[in-house]
Design a protein around this motif. Structure first.
Motif, PDB file in Angstrom:
ATOM      1  N   HIS A  71       0.845  -1.192   0.000  1.00 51.17           N
ATOM      2  CA  HIS A  71       0.000   0.000   0.000  1.00 51.17           C
ATOM      3  C   HIS A  71       0.882   1.243   0.000  1.00 51.17           C
ATOM      4  N   SER A  72       0.578   2.201  -0.878  1.00 49.09           N
ATOM      5  CA  SER A  72       1.221   3.511  -0.877  1.00 49.09           C
ATOM      6  C   SER A  72       2.747   3.392  -1.018  1.00 49.09           C
ATOM      7  N   TRP A  73       3.508   3.892  -0.053  1.00 46.29           N
ATOM      8  CA  TRP A  73       4.969   3.715  -0.064  1.00 46.29           C
ATOM      9  C   TRP A  73       5.344   2.241  -0.144  1.00 46.29           C
ATOM     10  N   GLY A  74       4.496   1.371   0.373  1.00 49.42           N
ATOM     11  CA  GLY A  74       4.754  -0.063   0.280  1.00 49.42           C
ATOM     12  C   GLY A  74       4.886  -0.538  -1.153  1.00 49.42           C
ATOM     13  N   GLY A  75       4.322   0.207  -2.112  1.00 47.96           N
ATOM     14  CA  GLY A  75       4.491  -0.134  -3.514  1.00 47.96           C
ATOM     15  C   GLY A  75       5.933  -0.020  -3.957  1.00 47.96           C
ATOM     16  N   THR A  76       6.616   1.015  -3.487  1.00 48.35           N
ATOM     17  CA  THR A  76       8.047   1.136  -3.786  1.00 48.35           C
ATOM     18  C   THR A  76       8.805  -0.029  -3.174  1.00 48.35           C
ATOM     19  N   VAL A  77       8.428  -0.393  -1.953  1.00 45.42           N
ATOM     20  CA  VAL A  77       9.104  -1.495  -1.261  1.00 45.42           C
ATOM     21  C   VAL A  77       8.921  -2.812  -2.013  1.00 45.42           C
ATOM     22  N   ILE A  78       7.682  -3.109  -2.449  1.00 44.89           N
ATOM     23  CA  ILE A  78       7.464  -4.389  -3.139  1.00 44.89           C
ATOM     24  C   ILE A  78       8.062  -4.380  -4.543  1.00 44.89           C
ATOM     25  N   THR A  79       8.196  -3.197  -5.138  1.00 43.15           N
ATOM     26  CA  THR A  79       8.848  -3.106  -6.441  1.00 43.15           C
ATOM     27  C   THR A  79      10.286  -3.601  -6.348  1.00 43.15           C
ATOM     28  N   GLU A  80      10.967  -3.252  -5.263  1.00 46.12           N
ATOM     29  CA  GLU A  80      12.343  -3.687  -5.036  1.00 46.12           C
ATOM     30  C   GLU A  80      12.401  -5.109  -4.475  1.00 46.12           C
TER      31      GLU A  80
END
Length: 233
Positions: A71-80
């Motif tokens: 979710h939200s910033w978590g999208g950047t995290v899961i992208t990596e």
């Protein structure tokens, strides 16, 4: 929501900035009731590297393929973190989706500002959502009591994370889904739609605030279940 023997059974949920994993409780309850094994990451929100490491530790514990949800910033995290070999598919919940070499901050360029979403940054570089603007900017479709709890349990984020480029873009190699809140006040709607289209995600639009991971658990859980069913094919 239905399950079959062919479905992926593991789901890993990654929260965003200004929040912790407790907001996923409704999604957790719905998925576990249907036989999924759900694990919730607790991001320290201190750096992209630290959040990716926290997510990787949870992925390492999975007993088979998993759907990774951010979710939200978590999208950047899961992208990596989503390049992990156990990740079979990605679900972006009103989430950021940078490409390799891009920063999170770059995703906002060229899109409209969001005046209801106000971040107060301290001298140490960590930010909180302004308490007076919290409900309007983050959780407009939550009850006053639930919005107050989210507001008062905020986890500040190191604002420097938004300038950190991602090294890998898992969405380039793995199937993606996006759940987009149409009344999101943290991100411009055009920005959310653009990011989802760029990554080739299957999009579900939900009438909800930015906090849809907490306020619309049925809709979010249904997309995760669909991802678990289809990523296995």
């Amino acid at each position: 929501m239905s399950t079959t023997d062919q479905e992926i059974k593991n789901v890993v949920l990654v929260h965003g900035a200004f929040a912790d994993g407790s907001g996923w409780r409704g999604v957790y309850d719905r998925l576990t009731a249907h036989g999924y094994r759900v694990t919730i990451v607790q991001n320290p929100l201190t750096s992209l590297e630290d959040d990716v490491a926290a997510t990787t530790r949870v992925l390492d514990q999975q007993d088979g393929p998993a759907i990774l949800v951010g979710h939200s910033w978590g999208g950047t995290v899961i992208t990596e973190a989503g390049v992990h070999p156990k990740v079979a598919g990605l679900v972006y919940v009103s989430a950021l989706a940078p490409d390799a070499g891009e920063t999170t901050a770059q995703q906002y360029e060229g899109f409209a500002p969001t005046p209801d979403f106000v971040i107060d940054v301290g001298a140490d570089g960590y930010g909180f959502i302004n308490p007076g603007k919290f409900k309007a900017g983050f959780a407009a479709d939550a009850s006053d009591a639930d919005a107050a709890f989210l507001r008062d349990s905020q986890v500040p984020i190191n604002m420097a994370v938004f300038a950190t480029p991602v090294k890998n873009a898992a969405w380039r190699d793995k199937p993606s889904w996006a759940v987009i809140a149409t009344e999101d006040r943290a991100f411009d709607q055009a920005m959310l739609q653009y990011m989802a289209k760029r990554i080739g995600a299957e999009v579900t639009n939900v009438s909800a605030s930015h906090a849809l991971y907490a306020t619309q658990p049925d809709a979010v859980a249904d997309v995760i279940a669909a991802a678990a069913k289809n990523a296995a094919r």
